[in-house]
Design a protein around this motif. Structure first.
Motif, PDB file in Angstrom:
ATOM      1  N   ARG A 262       4.009 -15.925   4.757  1.00 26.38           N
ATOM      2  CA  ARG A 262       2.836 -17.017   5.354  1.00 26.38           C
ATOM      3  C   ARG A 262       2.930 -16.989   6.719  1.00 26.38           C
ATOM      4  O   ARG A 262       1.644 -16.986   7.228  1.00 26.38           O
ATOM      5  CB  ARG A 262       2.830 -18.295   4.416  1.00 26.38           C
ATOM      6  CG  ARG A 262       1.863 -18.339   3.240  1.00 26.38           C
ATOM      7  CD  ARG A 262       1.750 -19.695   3.013  1.00 26.38           C
ATOM      8  NE  ARG A 262       2.359 -20.091   1.885  1.00 26.38           N
ATOM      9  CZ  ARG A 262       2.297 -19.778   0.621  1.00 26.38           C
ATOM     10  NH1 ARG A 262       1.389 -19.070   0.185  1.00 26.38           N
ATOM     11  NH2 ARG A 262       3.191 -20.144  -0.406  1.00 26.38           N
ATOM     12  N   ILE A 263       3.895 -17.088   7.285  1.00 21.63           N
ATOM     13  CA  ILE A 263       4.168 -17.297   8.672  1.00 21.63           C
ATOM     14  C   ILE A 263       3.736 -15.850   9.242  1.00 21.63           C
ATOM     15  O   ILE A 263       2.861 -15.860  10.277  1.00 21.63           O
ATOM     16  CB  ILE A 263       5.488 -17.480   9.028  1.00 21.63           C
ATOM     17  CG1 ILE A 263       5.954 -18.910   8.915  1.00 21.63           C
ATOM     18  CG2 ILE A 263       5.655 -17.260  10.573  1.00 21.63           C
ATOM     19  CD1 ILE A 263       7.328 -19.102   8.947  1.00 21.63           C
ATOM     20  N   MET A 264       4.231 -14.850   8.770  1.00 22.79           N
ATOM     21  CA  MET A 264       3.566 -13.586   9.085  1.00 22.79           C
ATOM     22  C   MET A 264       2.215 -13.339   9.101  1.00 22.79           C
ATOM     23  O   MET A 264       1.472 -12.773   9.956  1.00 22.79           O
ATOM     24  CB  MET A 264       4.356 -12.360   8.250  1.00 22.79           C
ATOM     25  CG  MET A 264       5.739 -12.073   8.568  1.00 22.79           C
ATOM     26  SD  MET A 264       6.605 -11.203   7.166  1.00 22.79           S
ATOM     27  CE  MET A 264       5.478  -9.497   7.191  1.00 22.79           C
ATOM     28  N   TRP A 265       1.339 -13.921   8.046  1.00 23.90           N
ATOM     29  CA  TRP A 265       0.181 -13.959   7.859  1.00 23.90           C
ATOM     30  C   TRP A 265      -0.603 -14.502   9.172  1.00 23.90           C
ATOM     31  O   TRP A 265      -1.423 -14.109   9.849  1.00 23.90           O
ATOM     32  CB  TRP A 265      -0.495 -14.418   6.741  1.00 23.90           C
ATOM     33  CG  TRP A 265      -1.900 -14.192   6.614  1.00 23.90           C
ATOM     34  CD1 TRP A 265      -2.614 -13.237   5.710  1.00 23.90           C
ATOM     35  CD2 TRP A 265      -2.918 -15.117   6.782  1.00 23.90           C
ATOM     36  NE1 TRP A 265      -3.911 -13.553   5.679  1.00 23.90           N
ATOM     37  CE2 TRP A 265      -4.086 -14.626   6.552  1.00 23.90           C
ATOM     38  CE3 TRP A 265      -2.942 -16.315   7.629  1.00 23.90           C
ATOM     39  CZ2 TRP A 265      -5.371 -14.949   6.988  1.00 23.90           C
ATOM     40  CZ3 TRP A 265      -4.104 -16.846   7.917  1.00 23.90           C
ATOM     41  CH2 TRP A 265      -5.351 -16.150   7.624  1.00 23.90           C
ATOM     42  N   HIS A 266      -0.043 -15.739   9.285  1.00 25.21           N
ATOM     43  CA  HIS A 266      -0.626 -16.536  10.551  1.00 25.21           C
ATOM     44  C   HIS A 266      -0.298 -15.736  12.048  1.00 25.21           C
ATOM     45  O   HIS A 266      -1.074 -16.069  12.893  1.00 25.21           O
ATOM     46  CB  HIS A 266       0.034 -17.883  10.665  1.00 25.21           C
ATOM     47  CG  HIS A 266      -0.625 -18.969   9.477  1.00 25.21           C
ATOM     48  ND1 HIS A 266      -1.796 -19.417   9.652  1.00 25.21           N
ATOM     49  CD2 HIS A 266      -0.104 -19.272   8.125  1.00 25.21           C
ATOM     50  CE1 HIS A 266      -2.234 -20.324   8.653  1.00 25.21           C
ATOM     51  NE2 HIS A 266      -1.285 -20.099   7.628  1.00 25.21           N
ATOM     52  N   LEU A 267       0.606 -15.161  11.986  1.00 29.84           N
ATOM     53  CA  LEU A 267       0.990 -14.446  13.393  1.00 29.84           C
ATOM     54  C   LEU A 267       0.003 -12.965  13.266  1.00 29.84           C
ATOM     55  O   LEU A 267       0.014 -12.376  14.370  1.00 29.84           O
ATOM     56  CB  LEU A 267       2.454 -14.019  13.341  1.00 29.84           C
ATOM     57  CG  LEU A 267       3.374 -15.203  13.432  1.00 29.84           C
ATOM     58  CD1 LEU A 267       4.883 -14.681  13.560  1.00 29.84           C
ATOM     59  CD2 LEU A 267       2.918 -15.980  14.783  1.00 29.84           C
ATOM     60  N   GLY A 268      -0.646 -12.823  12.378  1.00 24.79           N
ATOM     61  CA  GLY A 268      -1.477 -11.645  12.226  1.00 24.79           C
ATOM     62  C   GLY A 268      -0.836 -10.330  12.235  1.00 24.79           C
ATOM     63  O   GLY A 268      -1.312  -9.184  12.530  1.00 24.79           O
TER      64      GLY A 268
ATOM     65  N   LEU B 161      -7.075 -21.894   3.311  1.00 26.07           N
ATOM     66  CA  LEU B 161      -5.814 -22.015   2.231  1.00 26.07           C
ATOM     67  C   LEU B 161      -4.511 -21.918   2.728  1.00 26.07           C
ATOM     68  O   LEU B 161      -3.581 -22.618   2.264  1.00 26.07           O
ATOM     69  CB  LEU B 161      -6.180 -20.773   1.332  1.00 26.07           C
ATOM     70  CG  LEU B 161      -5.260 -20.702   0.040  1.00 26.07           C
ATOM     71  CD1 LEU B 161      -5.371 -21.879  -0.886  1.00 26.07           C
ATOM     72  CD2 LEU B 161      -5.736 -19.462  -0.529  1.00 26.07           C
ATOM     73  N   MET B 162      -4.139 -21.020   3.674  1.00 28.40           N
ATOM     74  CA  MET B 162      -2.739 -20.735   3.912  1.00 28.40           C
ATOM     75  C   MET B 162      -2.257 -21.794   4.742  1.00 28.40           C
ATOM     76  O   MET B 162      -0.984 -21.903   4.660  1.00 28.40           O
ATOM     77  CB  MET B 162      -2.717 -19.227   4.804  1.00 28.40           C
ATOM     78  CG  MET B 162      -3.021 -18.012   3.884  1.00 28.40           C
ATOM     79  SD  MET B 162      -1.798 -17.726   2.842  1.00 28.40           S
ATOM     80  CE  MET B 162      -2.237 -16.554   1.750  1.00 28.40           C
ATOM     81  N   PHE B 163      -2.866 -22.213   5.609  1.00 26.22           N
ATOM     82  CA  PHE B 163      -2.378 -23.594   6.589  1.00 26.22           C
ATOM     83  C   PHE B 163      -1.699 -24.744   5.594  1.00 26.22           C
ATOM     84  O   PHE B 163      -0.561 -24.714   5.785  1.00 26.22           O
ATOM     85  CB  PHE B 163      -3.228 -24.018   7.487  1.00 26.22           C
ATOM     86  CG  PHE B 163      -2.541 -24.994   8.449  1.00 26.22           C
ATOM     87  CD1 PHE B 163      -1.827 -24.456   9.539  1.00 26.22           C
ATOM     88  CD2 PHE B 163      -2.658 -26.145   8.247  1.00 26.22           C
ATOM     89  CE1 PHE B 163      -1.204 -25.337  10.314  1.00 26.22           C
ATOM     90  CE2 PHE B 163      -2.125 -27.385   9.006  1.00 26.22           C
ATOM     91  CZ  PHE B 163      -1.003 -26.875   9.994  1.00 26.22           C
ATOM     92  N   PRO B 164      -2.466 -25.127   4.895  1.00 24.28           N
ATOM     93  CA  PRO B 164      -1.760 -26.364   4.074  1.00 24.28           C
ATOM     94  C   PRO B 164      -0.617 -25.787   3.017  1.00 24.28           C
ATOM     95  O   PRO B 164       0.487 -26.258   2.841  1.00 24.28           O
ATOM     96  CB  PRO B 164      -2.888 -27.005   3.194  1.00 24.28           C
ATOM     97  CG  PRO B 164      -4.164 -26.001   3.082  1.00 24.28           C
ATOM     98  CD  PRO B 164      -3.855 -25.148   4.477  1.00 24.28           C
ATOM     99  N   LEU B 165      -0.505 -24.538   2.718  1.00 20.56           N
ATOM    100  CA  LEU B 165       0.421 -23.801   2.075  1.00 20.56           C
ATOM    101  C   LEU B 165       1.599 -23.603   2.540  1.00 20.56           C
ATOM    102  O   LEU B 165       2.743 -23.595   2.442  1.00 20.56           O
ATOM    103  CB  LEU B 165      -0.277 -22.671   1.080  1.00 20.56           C
ATOM    104  CG  LEU B 165      -1.216 -22.856   0.007  1.00 20.56           C
ATOM    105  CD1 LEU B 165      -1.580 -21.366  -0.281  1.00 20.56           C
ATOM    106  CD2 LEU B 165      -0.588 -23.460  -1.133  1.00 20.56           C
ATOM    107  N   LEU B 166       1.506 -23.179   3.867  1.00 22.18           N
ATOM    108  CA  LEU B 166       2.629 -23.054   4.756  1.00 22.18           C
ATOM    109  C   LEU B 166       3.160 -24.671   5.155  1.00 22.18           C
ATOM    110  O   LEU B 166       4.366 -24.445   5.078  1.00 22.18           O
ATOM    111  CB  LEU B 166       2.132 -22.312   6.288  1.00 22.18           C
ATOM    112  CG  LEU B 166       3.527 -22.321   7.264  1.00 22.18           C
ATOM    113  CD1 LEU B 166       4.399 -21.494   6.814  1.00 22.18           C
ATOM    114  CD2 LEU B 166       2.755 -21.476   8.463  1.00 22.18           C
ATOM    115  N   ALA B 167       2.499 -25.427   5.516  1.00 24.86           N
ATOM    116  CA  ALA B 167       2.817 -26.786   5.673  1.00 24.86           C
ATOM    117  C   ALA B 167       3.596 -27.195   4.463  1.00 24.86           C
ATOM    118  O   ALA B 167       4.812 -27.937   4.509  1.00 24.86           O
ATOM    119  CB  ALA B 167       1.830 -27.751   6.105  1.00 24.86           C
TER     120      ALA B 167
END
Length: 182
Positions: A149-155, A102-108
């Motif tokens: 969202r970037i923070m989420w992807h960075l863990g 879900l988060m990857f396309p939203l970040l894009a």
């Protein structure tokens, strides 16, 4: 410090399942209430010609449709993230995988939204002193979602299976065996 045990801890859940849907629903309500103002406040108008008082039907429909798509994405976030937290509470690795989908396309989408907004402004993109309040709001609120969202992807502040999975899978250590003689 205790490792996180959820891929969607409260901070991210509040942000993406409540704050983002609220923003998108308010934007949709605003567009429905006054599509002309919504249209006319998106970008600065040339000094020699102000915004139109009346829009063609096609423009009104387009403004409302775009606002509806944004609201729909916000509502989808609420339902998907709520279902993940409710039904996968004991499976943080699976939470992470589905949430990433879900988060990857939203970040894009966040990045592209900022890019196409600035691209569409043409030569006026860096004339920030003349940006409309709505344009400023769009950019600032966009960053308020893109950065987390970037923070989420960075863990950051969440469960990451590659980092935290060993602790969760192994569980707490077994109780110590003591030699008790009565």
């Amino acid at each position: 410090m205790q490792r996180p045990t959820s891929a969607i801890p409260d901070f991210y859940y509040a942000l993406f399942a409540f704050y983002e849907p609220a923003l998108t629903l308010l934007g949709f309500i605003g567009a429905m209430y006054d599509p002309v103002a919504t249209h006319n406040t998106q970008a600065p108008w040339p000094v020699e010609s102000g915004p139109p008082d009346i829009l063609p039907k096609a423009s009104i429909v387009t403004v409302i449709q775009l606002a509806h798509v944004c609201a729909l994405m916000g509502v989808v976030n609420f339902f998907v993230l709520t279902a993940i937290r409710k039904h996968l509470v004991t499976q943080p690795a699976l939470q992470e995988k589905i949430t990433r989908s879900l988060m990857f396309p939203l970040l894009a989408g966040d990045v592209l939204h900022l890019y196409v907004t600035l691209w569409a402004l043409g030569d006026e993109r860096w004339d920030v002193a003349n940006w409309s309040p709505m344009l400023w709001t769009t950019v600032i609120l966009g960053f308020s979602l893109m950065i987390p969202r970037i923070m989420w992807h960075l863990g950051i502040w969440r469960y990451v299976d590659g980092r935290d999975g060993r602790d969760v899978k192994s569980g707490p250590p077994p109780p110590a065996i003591t030699d008790e003689k009565n």
